[in-house]
Design an enzyme around this catalytic site. Structure first.
Site, PDB file in Angstrom:
ATOM      1  N   SER A  15      18.158 -63.545 142.721  1.00 27.40           N
ATOM      2  CA  SER A  15      19.590 -63.333 142.906  1.00 27.40           C
ATOM      3  C   SER A  15      19.979 -62.887 144.310  1.00 27.40           C
ATOM      4  O   SER A  15      21.043 -63.265 144.811  1.00 27.40           O
ATOM      5  CB  SER A  15      20.105 -62.307 141.888  1.00 27.40           C
ATOM      6  N   LYS A  56      23.178 -56.262 129.132  1.00 20.32           N
ATOM      7  CA  LYS A  56      24.442 -57.006 129.075  1.00 20.32           C
ATOM      8  C   LYS A  56      25.378 -56.501 127.975  1.00 20.32           C
ATOM      9  O   LYS A  56      26.601 -56.656 128.080  1.00 20.32           O
ATOM     10  CB  LYS A  56      24.167 -58.501 128.895  1.00 20.32           C
ATOM     11  N   GLY A 118      19.545 -61.159 122.242  1.00 19.24           N
ATOM     12  CA  GLY A 118      20.234 -60.348 123.238  1.00 19.24           C
ATOM     13  C   GLY A 118      21.579 -60.911 123.654  1.00 19.24           C
ATOM     14  O   GLY A 118      22.159 -61.796 123.000  1.00 19.24           O
ATOM     15  N   GLY A 119      22.082 -60.396 124.800  1.00 16.05           N
ATOM     16  CA  GLY A 119      23.398 -60.779 125.278  1.00 16.05           C
ATOM     17  C   GLY A 119      23.522 -62.252 125.597  1.00 16.05           C
ATOM     18  O   GLY A 119      24.563 -62.880 125.318  1.00 16.05           O
TER      19      GLY A 119
END
Length: 411
Positions: A15, A56, A118-119
């Site tokens: 990122s 998240k 998960g998110g």
């Protein structure tokens, strides 16, 4: 602007480099323990945050406002600090949408299986609902929170058309792992994996071997990042930039891997290419010889070819986790199909093909130590080389001409 990414772990993350390609702001990675999450969020020492696994959903309770889509999904991956007020968004939804469109995968009317709880799995579940998928099933390997266990999933595997992995199984550094056995899913049309490091997970490599449509996480990563960047900077999304940055990042990150017969030029062109691209160069045979402190011929004579092939596989397993490198394999690396599967995860595989009459025997290489062995090895491996490459480079000209050919196909 001061933008940060929070998550745990982040050693796999692209990122920072990605956001530097999208915008001119300070972007930092913060590998955050769960016990420190609340104090970090509430300190508000940032203009914006990206949020990844496993936070998240956890961050939502600290927000003052939340976008409607993110609230419905119950997952946030982007937070803006607007004069002390925190607002959350979900750009994974947009990134996933563009990922499927880029790869020609349509979920409407299809039975979908989502691996993970998960998110990101929540995001994709809602996307599939909004896109009018027929049936959407979420699965967890243990079947927690009322989800199907993988064993229960296998019992109804034939009904699914699209399989989507949102778990971290297969993520660097555990590249050799796979979340599920896709051979049980006899009617699959497509496999999607949101992991982006490695560039292709083992799950994706296996899907491509049986010619399924596939979509990998790097494009989704770039797309969601551009949507987030547009929110941070209060500007419109640049869709052309998504394609351009994706192509640039892919070319920067993937390895260039040479396969081919002994004396075909793999080491020569590997070194030259690495110098030209300013990349690390790895020669599998050299690594083995240095580790064993003996030549390949000596290893064959004193420890056996089987021992050498095992060492070769161990070296390739390590090298398959590299990024932005040039790798020259030994001539026999193709004898083990697992080697090729591993190298495909982060690599573009180039076959240096050289006519038999231009190859030569070499007493220091056991499999081509005589002309008779050279011919025999060439004939036995020809089909393996043809079936293991992404691109063929015919090595029949001078060094400069062949290097130019290589440069032309890897851009």
């Amino acid at each position: 602007m001061n933008i940060k990414l929070i998550g745990n772990p982040l050693k796999h993350s692209f990122s920072s480099q990605l956001h530097s390609m999208l915008a001119n702001y300070d972007y930092q990675l913060v590998d955050l323990d769960k016990d420190d999450l609340e104090s970090f969020i509430l300190a508000k020492n940032y203009d914006g945050l990206n949020v990844t696994i496993p936070y998240k959903t956890d961050v939502i309770k600290y927000l003052d406002d939340i976008d409607e889509k993110a609230a419905r999904i119950n997952a946030v991956n982007t937070i803006v600090n607007d004069k002390g007020r925190l607002k959350g968004y979900n750009t994974d939804y947009n990134g996933f949408d563009l990922l499927l469109k880029k790869n020609g995968i349509e979920v409407k009317g299809k039975n979908i299986c989502i691996l993970g709880s998960g998110g990101t799995s929540n995001t994709i579940f809602h996307y599939c609902q909004d896109s009018k998928a027929n049936e959407i099933v979420k699965a967890h390997y243990k079947g927690k929170d009322g989800l199907l266990s993988y064993q229960q999933l296998y019992n109804q595997a034939e009904k699914f058309r699209i399989l989507i992995n949102t778990t971290p199984v297969g993520m660097f550094p555990n590249n050799q792992e796979s979340s599920i056995d896709i051979s049980a899913f006899s009617n699959l049309e497509a496999v999607v994996d949101v992991i982006y490091n490695p560039l292709k997970t083992r799950l994706i490599v296996e899907a491509q071997k049986i010619e399924l449509k596939t979509a990998t996480g790097l494009y989704m990563l770039v797309a969601q990042a551009e949507f987030a960047s547009s929110i941070f900077q209060n500007r419109k999304v640049d869709y052309q930039k998504i394609d351009d940055v994706y192509t640039q990042l892919l070319n920067n990150k993937r390895n260039i891997v040479f396969i081919g017969m002994p004396t075909s030029g793999k080491s020569t062109f590997g070194k030259l290419l690495a110098e030209k691209l300013n990349r690390n160069f790895f020669d599998c045979d050299d690594i083995i010889q240095k580790e064993e402190k003996m030549t390949i011929s000596q290893i064959f004579q004193t420890k056996s070819e089987k021992y050498f092939r095992q060492k070769e596989h161990e070296v390739i397993l390590k090298l398959s986790k590299e990024n932005s490198s040039v790798i020259a394999t030994g001539g026999g690396a193709v004898l083990n199909s697992d080697n090729i599967d591993l190298l495909r995860q982060n690599g573009l595989i180039l076959l240096l093909e050289r006519d038999l009459k231009l190859l030569f025997s070499d007493s220091s290489r056991p499999t081509v130590s005589s002309y008779e062995k050279l011919v025999d090895t060439y004939n036995k491996r020809y089909d393996l080389y043809q079936n293991s490459n992404d691109i063929i480079i015919v090595n029949d000209k001078g060094i400069d001409e062949i290097l130019n050919r290589i440069m032309a196909v890897i851009k």
